[in-house]
Design a protein around this motif. Sequence first.
Motif, PDB file in Angstrom:
ATOM      1  N   TYR A  47       1.293  -1.356  -0.164  1.00  0.00           N
ATOM      2  CA  TYR A  47      -0.204  -0.192   0.014  1.00  0.00           C
ATOM      3  C   TYR A  47       0.835   0.954  -0.039  1.00  0.00           C
ATOM      4  O   TYR A  47       0.696   2.180  -0.712  1.00  0.00           O
ATOM      5  CB  TYR A  47      -0.945  -0.209   1.499  1.00  0.00           C
ATOM      6  CG  TYR A  47      -1.660   1.769   1.494  1.00  0.00           C
ATOM      7  CD1 TYR A  47      -2.905   1.105   0.151  1.00  0.00           C
ATOM      8  CD2 TYR A  47      -1.693   1.997   2.154  1.00  0.00           C
ATOM      9  CE1 TYR A  47      -3.743   2.457   0.755  1.00  0.00           C
ATOM     10  CE2 TYR A  47      -2.583   3.449   2.417  1.00  0.00           C
ATOM     11  CZ  TYR A  47      -3.660   3.445   1.084  1.00  0.00           C
ATOM     12  OH  TYR A  47      -4.362   4.523   1.596  1.00  0.00           O
ATOM     13  N   SER A  48       1.663   1.026   0.855  1.00  0.00           N
ATOM     14  CA  SER A  48       2.776   2.163   0.514  1.00  0.00           C
ATOM     15  C   SER A  48       3.708   2.617  -0.621  1.00  0.00           C
ATOM     16  O   SER A  48       3.675   3.558  -0.635  1.00  0.00           O
ATOM     17  CB  SER A  48       4.285   1.751   1.605  1.00  0.00           C
ATOM     18  OG  SER A  48       4.921   3.484   2.077  1.00  0.00           O
ATOM     19  N   THR A  49       3.933   1.330  -0.928  1.00  0.00           N
ATOM     20  CA  THR A  49       4.604   1.789  -2.477  1.00  0.00           C
ATOM     21  C   THR A  49       3.772   2.149  -3.577  1.00  0.00           C
ATOM     22  O   THR A  49       3.551   3.101  -4.341  1.00  0.00           O
ATOM     23  CB  THR A  49       5.212  -0.047  -3.129  1.00  0.00           C
ATOM     24  OG1 THR A  49       5.780  -0.242  -2.131  1.00  0.00           O
ATOM     25  CG2 THR A  49       6.113   0.302  -4.725  1.00  0.00           C
ATOM     26  N   VAL A  50       2.270   1.309  -3.542  1.00  0.00           N
ATOM     27  CA  VAL A  50       1.689   1.911  -3.902  1.00  0.00           C
ATOM     28  C   VAL A  50       0.888   3.925  -3.977  1.00  0.00           C
ATOM     29  O   VAL A  50       1.039   4.217  -5.019  1.00  0.00           O
ATOM     30  CB  VAL A  50       0.415   1.986  -3.951  1.00  0.00           C
ATOM     31  CG1 VAL A  50      -1.312   2.069  -5.490  1.00  0.00           C
ATOM     32  CG2 VAL A  50       0.420  -0.049  -4.836  1.00  0.00           C
ATOM     33  N   LEU A  51       1.181   4.334  -3.126  1.00  0.00           N
ATOM     34  CA  LEU A  51       0.814   5.900  -2.846  1.00  0.00           C
ATOM     35  C   LEU A  51       2.183   6.467  -3.109  1.00  0.00           C
ATOM     36  O   LEU A  51       1.886   7.127  -3.904  1.00  0.00           O
ATOM     37  CB  LEU A  51       1.040   5.909  -1.155  1.00  0.00           C
ATOM     38  CG  LEU A  51      -0.277   6.159  -0.651  1.00  0.00           C
ATOM     39  CD1 LEU A  51      -0.972   5.582   0.863  1.00  0.00           C
ATOM     40  CD2 LEU A  51      -1.748   6.241  -1.302  1.00  0.00           C
ATOM     41  N   SER A  52       3.175   5.624  -2.939  1.00  0.00           N
ATOM     42  CA  SER A  52       4.192   6.513  -3.116  1.00  0.00           C
ATOM     43  C   SER A  52       4.321   6.856  -5.403  1.00  0.00           C
ATOM     44  O   SER A  52       4.913   7.806  -5.752  1.00  0.00           O
ATOM     45  CB  SER A  52       5.740   5.053  -3.437  1.00  0.00           C
ATOM     46  OG  SER A  52       6.787   6.690  -3.593  1.00  0.00           O
ATOM     47  N   THR A  53       3.836   4.899  -5.529  1.00  0.00           N
ATOM     48  CA  THR A  53       3.198   5.701  -7.401  1.00  0.00           C
ATOM     49  C   THR A  53       2.780   6.493  -7.751  1.00  0.00           C
ATOM     50  O   THR A  53       3.035   6.987  -8.950  1.00  0.00           O
ATOM     51  CB  THR A  53       3.700   4.258  -7.692  1.00  0.00           C
ATOM     52  OG1 THR A  53       4.350   3.290  -7.115  1.00  0.00           O
ATOM     53  CG2 THR A  53       3.620   3.602  -8.868  1.00  0.00           C
ATOM     54  N   GLN A  54       2.064   6.676  -7.115  1.00  0.00           N
ATOM     55  CA  GLN A  54       0.984   7.578  -7.668  1.00  0.00           C
ATOM     56  C   GLN A  54       1.215   8.721  -7.581  1.00  0.00           C
ATOM     57  O   GLN A  54       0.579  10.216  -8.242  1.00  0.00           O
ATOM     58  CB  GLN A  54      -0.913   7.286  -6.486  1.00  0.00           C
ATOM     59  CG  GLN A  54      -0.957   6.051  -6.750  1.00  0.00           C
ATOM     60  CD  GLN A  54      -2.555   6.319  -5.562  1.00  0.00           C
ATOM     61  OE1 GLN A  54      -2.231   6.908  -4.795  1.00  0.00           O
ATOM     62  NE2 GLN A  54      -3.287   4.750  -6.301  1.00  0.00           N
ATOM     63  N   SER A  55       1.932   8.637  -6.176  1.00  0.00           N
ATOM     64  CA  SER A  55       2.460  10.729  -5.804  1.00  0.00           C
ATOM     65  C   SER A  55       3.873  11.194  -7.168  1.00  0.00           C
ATOM     66  O   SER A  55       3.621  11.946  -7.600  1.00  0.00           O
ATOM     67  CB  SER A  55       3.367  10.149  -4.332  1.00  0.00           C
ATOM     68  OG  SER A  55       3.978  12.294  -4.588  1.00  0.00           O
ATOM     69  N   ARG A  56       4.400  10.095  -7.713  1.00  0.00           N
ATOM     70  CA  ARG A  56       5.079  10.221  -8.240  1.00  0.00           C
ATOM     71  C   ARG A  56       4.382  10.729  -9.947  1.00  0.00           C
ATOM     72  O   ARG A  56       5.142  11.247 -10.970  1.00  0.00           O
ATOM     73  CB  ARG A  56       5.582   9.244  -8.651  1.00  0.00           C
ATOM     74  CG  ARG A  56       6.881   9.023  -7.335  1.00  0.00           C
ATOM     75  CD  ARG A  56       7.826   7.775  -7.143  1.00  0.00           C
ATOM     76  NE  ARG A  56       8.811   7.416  -6.419  1.00  0.00           N
ATOM     77  CZ  ARG A  56      10.279   6.410  -6.025  1.00  0.00           C
ATOM     78  NH1 ARG A  56       9.564   5.581  -6.870  1.00  0.00           N
ATOM     79  NH2 ARG A  56      10.737   6.268  -5.088  1.00  0.00           N
ATOM     80  N   ILE A  57       3.755   9.380 -10.002  1.00  0.00           N
ATOM     81  CA  ILE A  57       3.067  10.094 -11.064  1.00  0.00           C
ATOM     82  C   ILE A  57       2.315  11.468 -11.877  1.00  0.00           C
ATOM     83  O   ILE A  57       2.314  11.989 -11.785  1.00  0.00           O
ATOM     84  CB  ILE A  57       1.834   8.696 -11.632  1.00  0.00           C
ATOM     85  CG1 ILE A  57       2.497   7.307 -11.652  1.00  0.00           C
ATOM     86  CG2 ILE A  57       0.952   8.627 -12.491  1.00  0.00           C
ATOM     87  CD1 ILE A  57       1.420   6.359 -12.167  1.00  0.00           C
TER      88      ILE A  57
END
Length: 209
Positions: A168-178
Amino acid sequence: MIPHRPILSSLTLGLLGIAQVSATALTAMLGANERSCYYADVDGVGEKVGFYFAVQSGGNFEIDYVVMDPEDKVILEGVGEKQGDYIFTANQVGEYSFCFENEAYTSDKLLDFDIMVESEPRRVLSAQQQPLKEHTSSLEESTYKISGLLSSITRTQKYFHTRHHRNYSTVLSTQSRIFWFTILECVIIVAMSLIQIWILKTFFSRSGR
């Protein structure tokens, strides 16, 4: 024929002979450049102490830790660890410290950890209860098997819980980068459009002259 009362008392002793466990399961947020310590009391020499931790979110899921005995002697330590599961025997009576250090990192960390102190009192059978030793031993063996299965289930749940938080933390980080990459892309497109308009305007103005 064996009377019912000795059987009942023997079964009670068998249940009392099962390992007594005191455990603390906590979730804590450790800020950047912070150190946090937790303590557990050991009442007898030879008791088993269990220590489990897992970084759920923050940075690259790394943390430093150190476990010390009542005389501040280091028992366990690690640098940049994501999770750990340890059991050791307490050789001294007193207060054991379990410290997490985030001083070398700049991101906050969410931690799940358990501190368990387990004692195993021995059963003392009287002469009248000696014939029932086989029955109580079978009961204890079955109980320990159930306890082992429950421990295995608990560890599996902890594993999936940790994987869920990290994913979940990785998904949030990826969404922020996108999101920020999209904003940057839009800014570049607008800037390129303005530059092209300025170049065309300048070109035709010079041609008219």
